[in-house]
Design a protein around this motif. Sequence first.
Motif, PDB file in Angstrom:
ATOM      1  N   MET A   1       0.813  -1.152   0.000  1.00 29.22           N
ATOM      2  CA  MET A   1       0.000   0.000   0.000  1.00 29.22           C
ATOM      3  C   MET A   1       0.870   1.233   0.000  1.00 29.22           C
ATOM      4  O   MET A   1       1.860   1.297   0.701  1.00 29.22           O
ATOM      5  N   THR A   2       0.426   2.111  -0.723  1.00 31.46           N
ATOM      6  CA  THR A   2       1.180   3.334  -0.875  1.00 31.46           C
ATOM      7  C   THR A   2       0.682   4.353   0.117  1.00 31.46           C
ATOM      8  O   THR A   2      -0.331   4.167   0.806  1.00 31.46           O
ATOM      9  N   LEU A   3       1.406   5.407   0.133  1.00 33.87           N
ATOM     10  CA  LEU A   3       1.042   6.481   1.070  1.00 33.87           C
ATOM     11  C   LEU A   3      -0.323   7.081   0.719  1.00 33.87           C
ATOM     12  O   LEU A   3      -1.111   7.445   1.621  1.00 33.87           O
ATOM     13  N   VAL A   4      -0.652   7.152  -0.494  1.00 34.62           N
ATOM     14  CA  VAL A   4      -1.940   7.711  -0.896  1.00 34.62           C
ATOM     15  C   VAL A   4      -3.042   6.760  -0.429  1.00 34.62           C
ATOM     16  O   VAL A   4      -4.092   7.200   0.075  1.00 34.62           O
ATOM     17  N   GLY A   5      -2.842   5.514  -0.528  1.00 35.94           N
ATOM     18  CA  GLY A   5      -3.835   4.540  -0.097  1.00 35.94           C
ATOM     19  C   GLY A   5      -4.041   4.599   1.417  1.00 35.94           C
ATOM     20  O   GLY A   5      -5.164   4.493   1.919  1.00 35.94           O
ATOM     21  N   ILE A   6      -2.930   4.760   2.134  1.00 40.64           N
ATOM     22  CA  ILE A   6      -3.026   4.861   3.587  1.00 40.64           C
ATOM     23  C   ILE A   6      -3.771   6.149   3.953  1.00 40.64           C
ATOM     24  O   ILE A   6      -4.626   6.161   4.842  1.00 40.64           O
ATOM     25  N   GLY A   7      -3.517   7.218   3.241  1.00 43.65           N
ATOM     26  CA  GLY A   7      -4.186   8.501   3.506  1.00 43.65           C
ATOM     27  C   GLY A   7      -5.674   8.404   3.248  1.00 43.65           C
ATOM     28  O   GLY A   7      -6.505   8.914   4.013  1.00 43.65           O
ATOM     29  N   VAL A   8      -6.022   7.729   2.124  1.00 41.15           N
ATOM     30  CA  VAL A   8      -7.435   7.588   1.793  1.00 41.15           C
ATOM     31  C   VAL A   8      -8.112   6.705   2.847  1.00 41.15           C
ATOM     32  O   VAL A   8      -9.245   6.952   3.246  1.00 41.15           O
ATOM     33  N   LEU A   9      -7.430   5.673   3.304  1.00 43.23           N
ATOM     34  CA  LEU A   9      -7.978   4.793   4.324  1.00 43.23           C
ATOM     35  C   LEU A   9      -8.205   5.560   5.639  1.00 43.23           C
ATOM     36  O   LEU A   9      -9.251   5.421   6.297  1.00 43.23           O
TER      37      LEU A   9
END
Length: 152
Positions: A1-9
């Motif tokens: 998971m990328t940082l953008v995915g973690i942010g969206v989560l």
Amino acid sequence: MTLVGIGVLLIGMAFIILAIFIGHALNNLAGVLSGIDKTVQQLPKQLDNVFKETGNMISESNNTLVDVNDKLHQLSPLFYIVGDVGNATRKFSSSLVDVTDSVKTKTDDGNDVADSNKLGGLYGSFALGYYWLKKRQEMKKAKGEFTDGNQS
């Protein structure tokens, strides 16, 4: 998971928590509004009772006022009689005051004449002398009767 995915989560989880709090607050607000609705629905019945009791109270007040006025009209002659008696008593007492003042003035005038002529002591001396003379005559008379009674 990328940082953008973690942010969206994280943003999604924050929205879920925010939705749960907002839902809970709205549920409490709905309960309050439901209570207000019940109160507003009962208000016309309560106001009808209040207005009915107020009307009865005004009617009783009017009846009491009529009764008081009737009794006052019945008592008015008594008040007039008491007023007349008070006026007559006031006139009588004022005439007594006038008589008393005139007697006092005459007495004061007599005292002034006696004081100005220095006759008070002289009149007193004559009165005392007359009293002693009468007393002495009574004693001689009583003594003469007593001696006459022993001789018999």
